[in-house]
Each structure stands twice: as C-alpha cells, then as structure tokens.
Design a protein around this motif. Structure first.
Motif, PDB file in Angstrom:
ATOM      1  N   GLU A  20      -7.343  30.704  16.311  1.00 20.06           N
ATOM      2  CA  GLU A  20      -7.316  31.248  14.958  1.00 20.06           C
ATOM      3  C   GLU A  20      -6.085  30.675  14.266  1.00 20.06           C
ATOM      4  O   GLU A  20      -4.967  30.814  14.743  1.00 20.06           O
ATOM      5  CB  GLU A  20      -7.285  32.773  14.935  1.00 20.06           C
ATOM      6  CG  GLU A  20      -7.391  33.313  13.517  1.00 20.06           C
ATOM      7  CD  GLU A  20      -7.725  34.800  13.411  1.00 20.06           C
ATOM      8  OE1 GLU A  20      -7.911  35.268  12.273  1.00 20.06           O
ATOM      9  OE2 GLU A  20      -7.783  35.493  14.451  1.00 20.06           O
ATOM     10  N   ILE A  21      -6.334  30.019  13.136  1.00 20.91           N
ATOM     11  CA  ILE A  21      -5.262  29.360  12.399  1.00 20.91           C
ATOM     12  C   ILE A  21      -4.817  30.257  11.243  1.00 20.91           C
ATOM     13  O   ILE A  21      -5.632  30.660  10.411  1.00 20.91           O
ATOM     14  CB  ILE A  21      -5.724  27.994  11.842  1.00 20.91           C
ATOM     15  CG1 ILE A  21      -6.185  27.093  12.981  1.00 20.91           C
ATOM     16  CG2 ILE A  21      -4.605  27.332  11.046  1.00 20.91           C
ATOM     17  CD1 ILE A  21      -6.826  25.796  12.520  1.00 20.91           C
ATOM     18  N   GLY A  22      -3.525  30.576  11.215  1.00 21.50           N
ATOM     19  CA  GLY A  22      -2.925  31.272  10.091  1.00 21.50           C
ATOM     20  C   GLY A  22      -3.399  32.677   9.799  1.00 21.50           C
ATOM     21  O   GLY A  22      -3.562  33.034   8.635  1.00 21.50           O
ATOM     22  N   ASP A  41       0.375  29.687  13.578  1.00 22.90           N
ATOM     23  CA  ASP A  41       0.743  30.225  12.263  1.00 22.90           C
ATOM     24  C   ASP A  41       1.992  29.508  11.769  1.00 22.90           C
ATOM     25  O   ASP A  41       2.607  28.745  12.512  1.00 22.90           O
ATOM     26  CB  ASP A  41       0.975  31.740  12.342  1.00 22.90           C
ATOM     27  CG  ASP A  41       0.438  32.461  11.115  1.00 22.90           C
ATOM     28  OD1 ASP A  41       0.656  31.964   9.983  1.00 22.90           O
ATOM     29  OD2 ASP A  41      -0.203  33.514  11.275  1.00 22.90           O
ATOM     30  N   SER A  66       3.370  26.241  13.483  1.00 20.25           N
ATOM     31  CA  SER A  66       3.153  25.019  12.714  1.00 20.25           C
ATOM     32  C   SER A  66       4.470  24.646  12.052  1.00 20.25           C
ATOM     33  O   SER A  66       5.000  25.385  11.226  1.00 20.25           O
ATOM     34  CB  SER A  66       2.069  25.263  11.663  1.00 20.25           C
ATOM     35  OG  SER A  66       1.895  24.129  10.876  1.00 20.25           O
ATOM     36  N   ALA A  86     -10.351  29.618  10.620  1.00 18.37           N
ATOM     37  CA  ALA A  86      -9.236  29.663   9.670  1.00 18.37           C
ATOM     38  C   ALA A  86      -9.717  30.318   8.378  1.00 18.37           C
ATOM     39  O   ALA A  86     -10.700  29.883   7.784  1.00 18.37           O
ATOM     40  CB  ALA A  86      -8.719  28.261   9.388  1.00 18.37           C
ATOM     41  N   SER A  87      -9.028  31.360   7.964  1.00 20.39           N
ATOM     42  CA  SER A  87      -9.369  32.065   6.732  1.00 20.39           C
ATOM     43  C   SER A  87      -8.279  31.828   5.695  1.00 20.39           C
ATOM     44  O   SER A  87      -7.111  32.114   5.939  1.00 20.39           O
ATOM     45  CB  SER A  87      -9.497  33.567   7.002  1.00 20.39           C
ATOM     46  OG  SER A  87      -9.774  34.269   5.811  1.00 20.39           O
ATOM     47  N   VAL A  89      -6.935  29.109   4.616  1.00 21.76           N
ATOM     48  CA  VAL A  89      -5.946  28.156   5.124  1.00 21.76           C
ATOM     49  C   VAL A  89      -6.158  26.775   4.523  1.00 21.76           C
ATOM     50  O   VAL A  89      -5.194  26.122   4.118  1.00 21.76           O
ATOM     51  CB  VAL A  89      -5.999  28.079   6.674  1.00 21.76           C
ATOM     52  CG1 VAL A  89      -5.171  26.933   7.206  1.00 21.76           C
ATOM     53  CG2 VAL A  89      -5.559  29.398   7.288  1.00 21.76           C
ATOM     54  N   CYS A 103      -9.108  19.181  14.105  1.00 22.91           N
ATOM     55  CA  CYS A 103     -10.024  20.247  14.535  1.00 22.91           C
ATOM     56  C   CYS A 103     -11.149  19.664  15.380  1.00 22.91           C
ATOM     57  O   CYS A 103     -11.504  20.221  16.434  1.00 22.91           O
ATOM     58  CB  CYS A 103     -10.586  21.005  13.339  1.00 22.91           C
ATOM     59  SG  CYS A 103      -9.374  22.083  12.540  1.00 22.91           S
ATOM     60  N   LEU A 115     -14.524  27.925   8.510  1.00 19.12           N
ATOM     61  CA  LEU A 115     -13.516  28.072   7.469  1.00 19.12           C
ATOM     62  C   LEU A 115     -13.971  29.118   6.465  1.00 19.12           C
ATOM     63  O   LEU A 115     -15.072  28.999   5.911  1.00 19.12           O
ATOM     64  CB  LEU A 115     -13.297  26.744   6.739  1.00 19.12           C
ATOM     65  CG  LEU A 115     -12.872  25.550   7.586  1.00 19.12           C
ATOM     66  CD1 LEU A 115     -12.866  24.284   6.747  1.00 19.12           C
ATOM     67  CD2 LEU A 115     -11.505  25.797   8.198  1.00 19.12           C
TER      68      LEU A 115
END
Length: 193
Positions: A20-22, A41, A66, A86-87, A89, A103, A115
């Motif tokens: 999970e990004i950010g 994050d 990051s 990623a939500s 992002v 990715c 996304l």
C-alpha cells in the motif's frame, strides 16, 4: 450501490501479499485487521503521527520511507507483490512513467495495480490545467525526483474552494486566497529549494 471500499476491493484480491503506497492516516489495508501488506509512505510512522495528530489512530507502521529514490530502488525487490494499491497518490508522483514501470517490476506475474484517483472536478485544484503527455514525458526524460518550482507555484496559485458545497454540487468554484483548506495541502506551505 457499492461504497468506496467495496468498489476498491472488487478490483483485486486483498488476501495476497501487497504493497500500500501512501496511506498516511487512512489505510485501506490495515495490518491490524490482518492484511498482509507492506507500506511505503513519505515519512515514518512517528512523523506521520505527529503530522496528522488529529487522525493518528489509524496510522500503520511504515516499512519503507519514500526519500526521493524510485519506488523500485526504495523497495529493492522485483516480482514481490500480488497487488499494489495507492489512493490519491498518482497525482503527486513526479515521474509517472517511472512509477508505473516500477509497479510493473514490483508485481508478480499476474499481479494487479489498483489506483484510486480523485475526480478533478471536485478537488481543491479543479481550476489547474491538466498535465500534458509532453510534460509527463519531459519529467521522465529528466528522471525528475522533485517537483519543479513552476509546478509548486501552480499547486498553490490554482487552489480553489467550493464555499460549503458537497461533492457533486453544481455551484461554481472560486479561487482561494490561501493554501490552508485540507491536511493534504499542508505540503504547500513548505518552502522549496
């Protein structure tokens, strides 16, 4: 009708191993609920808790911070994840082409990138012009790791408000005199070098 989370979960199988990004203060896939995820994050968990102290209860431990390196350089493994989520992002990424390439490399064969992208019509920067393909290719050619001063200026100068309206309202947008509106906009107030 599906709610937001139901809709997102309909797009991938969250039972695999994911990234999970950010998620900052609002993860879709919290580890405390048993999701097998790693988190990347913009800051470590302690810094996020300080930054979002009013909403800190849901902040998860961060596995990767990051720091200007590419996502692949930050994670360091290929074909690691069944899914990447990623939500809100992608609109902050400096080099979208590199992000998508990373990715793809980080995903196992058959893995899925999901996304959640904001609807520009209802965002604080709705009056800001769309990025062009040329700008996207230029950022990739430059291997851009930070936003340029011009992009940062546009971020602040195109902020608009929707005077007490809800999403979906047809009321006109107006320019905002400052950059105070939301938590996500706090980054606008930081000086750039």
């Amino acid at each position: 009708m599906l709610n937001r989370n139901e809709l997102l979960f309909s797009l991938f199988d969250p039972s695999g191993f994911g990234l999970e990004i950010g998620p900052s203060y609002n993860p879709l896939l919290p580890k405390r609920r048993g999701y097998n995820v790693e988190i990347v994050d913009h800051a470590d968990a302690a810094s996020l808790r300080e930054k979002y102290r009013d909403d800190a209860s849901k902040i998860e431990e961060v596995d990767y911070v990051s720091d200007g390196r590419t996502l692949l350089e930050t994670i360091g493994y290929e074909q690691r994840y069944d899914f990447i989520f990623a939500s809100h992002v992608i609109e902050h990424v400096t080099d979208i082409v590199r992000f998508l390439q990373d990715c793809e490399t980080l995903l196992k064969p058959g893995g899925r990138l999901v996304l959640a992208v904001p609807d520009k019509r209802f965002c604080f920067d709705a009056l800001r012009p769309l990025s062009t393909v040329g700008q996207t290719l230029q950022a990739h050619a430059e291997k851009r790791k930070r936003h340029t001063p011009g992009i940062l200026f546009d971020q602040v100068s195109y902020v608009c408000t929707k005077a007490k309206q809800t999403s979906g309202s047809s009321r006109p947008l107006t320019m905002s005199p400052s950059c105070k509106a939301t938590k996500r906009q706090k980054a606008c107030s930081k000086p750039f070098r």
